[in-house]
Design a protein around this motif. Sequence first.
Motif, short mmCIF file in Angstrom:
data_model
loop_
_atom_site.label_atom_id
_atom_site.label_comp_id
_atom_site.label_asym_id
_atom_site.label_seq_id
_atom_site.Cartn_x
_atom_site.Cartn_y
_atom_site.Cartn_z
N MET A 1 -24.51 183.37 118.84
CA MET A 1 -23.15 183.67 118.16
C MET A 1 -23.26 184.90 117.22
O MET A 1 -24.46 184.93 116.77
N PHE A 2 -22.59 185.61 117.06
CA PHE A 2 -22.58 187.08 116.22
C PHE A 2 -21.47 187.12 115.25
O PHE A 2 -20.16 186.59 115.76
N VAL A 3 -21.53 187.20 113.98
CA VAL A 3 -20.55 187.13 113.04
C VAL A 3 -20.52 188.50 112.07
O VAL A 3 -21.50 188.98 111.99
N ALA A 4 -19.13 188.67 111.84
CA ALA A 4 -18.79 189.87 111.00
C ALA A 4 -17.75 189.31 109.89
O ALA A 4 -16.92 188.52 110.50
N ARG A 5 -17.67 189.72 108.82
CA ARG A 5 -16.78 189.40 107.80
C ARG A 5 -16.26 190.71 107.10
O ARG A 5 -16.84 191.48 106.39
N THR A 6 -14.93 190.82 107.10
CA THR A 6 -14.29 191.90 106.46
C THR A 6 -13.42 191.58 105.69
O THR A 6 -12.21 191.10 106.25
N ARG A 7 -13.07 191.77 104.49
CA ARG A 7 -11.98 191.54 103.80
C ARG A 7 -11.44 189.94 103.71
O ARG A 7 -10.34 189.64 103.95
N ASP A 8 -12.53 189.23 103.77
CA ASP A 8 -12.22 187.63 103.84
C ASP A 8 -11.72 187.23 105.30
O ASP A 8 -11.12 186.23 105.44
N ILE A 9 -11.87 188.25 106.23
CA ILE A 9 -11.67 187.67 107.69
C ILE A 9 -12.85 187.68 108.49
O ILE A 9 -13.73 188.62 108.44
N GLU A 10 -13.05 186.68 109.04
CA GLU A 10 -14.26 186.58 109.59
C GLU A 10 -14.17 186.35 111.28
O GLU A 10 -13.25 185.76 111.86
N VAL A 11 -14.71 187.17 111.95
CA VAL A 11 -15.01 187.09 113.35
C VAL A 11 -16.14 186.76 113.86
O VAL A 11 -17.37 187.20 113.59
N LYS A 12 -16.14 185.71 114.79
CA LYS A 12 -17.34 185.05 115.52
C LYS A 12 -17.30 185.34 117.04
O LYS A 12 -15.98 185.14 117.47
N VAL A 13 -18.24 185.74 117.41
CA VAL A 13 -18.34 185.92 119.02
C VAL A 13 -19.30 185.30 119.67
O VAL A 13 -20.70 185.40 119.33
N THR A 14 -19.07 184.61 120.79
CA THR A 14 -20.06 184.07 121.42
C THR A 14 -19.96 184.45 123.04
O THR A 14 -18.95 184.43 123.88
N PRO A 15 -20.98 185.27 123.31
CA PRO A 15 -20.89 185.80 124.79
C PRO A 15 -21.73 184.72 125.77
O PRO A 15 -22.60 184.06 125.28
N ARG A 16 -21.27 184.90 126.82
CA ARG A 16 -21.90 183.99 128.00
C ARG A 16 -21.91 184.70 129.36
O ARG A 16 -20.83 185.34 129.49
N PHE A 17 -23.12 185.06 130.03
CA PHE A 17 -23.20 185.54 131.32
C PHE A 17 -22.52 184.40 132.34
O PHE A 17 -22.95 183.08 132.31
N LEU A 18 -21.73 184.93 133.26
CA LEU A 18 -21.34 184.15 134.32
C LEU A 18 -22.02 184.40 135.66
O LEU A 18 -21.44 185.24 136.41
N PRO A 19 -23.07 183.76 136.07
CA PRO A 19 -23.78 184.17 137.26
C PRO A 19 -22.81 184.10 138.51
O PRO A 19 -23.02 184.65 139.45
N GLU A 20 -21.80 182.91 138.62
CA GLU A 20 -21.08 182.71 139.73
C GLU A 20 -19.98 183.71 139.74
O GLU A 20 -19.51 183.88 141.02
N ARG A 21 -19.77 184.90 139.01
CA ARG A 21 -18.85 185.67 139.13
C ARG A 21 -19.79 187.12 139.31
O ARG A 21 -19.01 188.26 138.91
N SER A 22 -20.83 187.04 139.28
CA SER A 22 -21.71 188.16 139.21
C SER A 22 -22.61 188.35 140.65
O SER A 22 -22.85 187.23 141.20
#
Length: 131
Positions: A1-22
């Motif tokens: 998980m990757f996190v950034a916070r700006t002006r009391d707004i937090e953005v969390k991102v969780t990437p996932r590789f999809l081998p079935e679509r690759s």
Amino acid sequence: MFVARTRDIEVKVTPRFLPERSSADKRYFFWSYTVEITNYGAETVQLESRHWRITDALGRLQEVRGPGVVGEQPVLVSGASYEYTSGVPLTTDSGFMTGTYQMASESGERFEIAIPTFSLDAPRQQPRTVN
């Protein structure tokens, strides 16, 4: 998980590789990423637009701009969260994404919040051994 916070707004991102679509043979690699945006501030805000910068392993940059996310422009009252999942293809087995969301407060102020830089990495294939 990757996190950034700006002006009391937090953005969390969780990437996932999809081998079935690759397909490594076709140089097509696909990831989904789930974003959770949480408003820890006192004022209601709305996500108006997005700006993504997507870079592959060869340094090729693609920029994506547009209204909202996944067809929506969510409004986040104080304490509220919004989550969505989207996807991105690359022609290399790794890369990274970063960007910003353009927000508007209920008082009419427009500002940007950071989307954390996150990596896109396909699992490496182990070399086959011959017995």
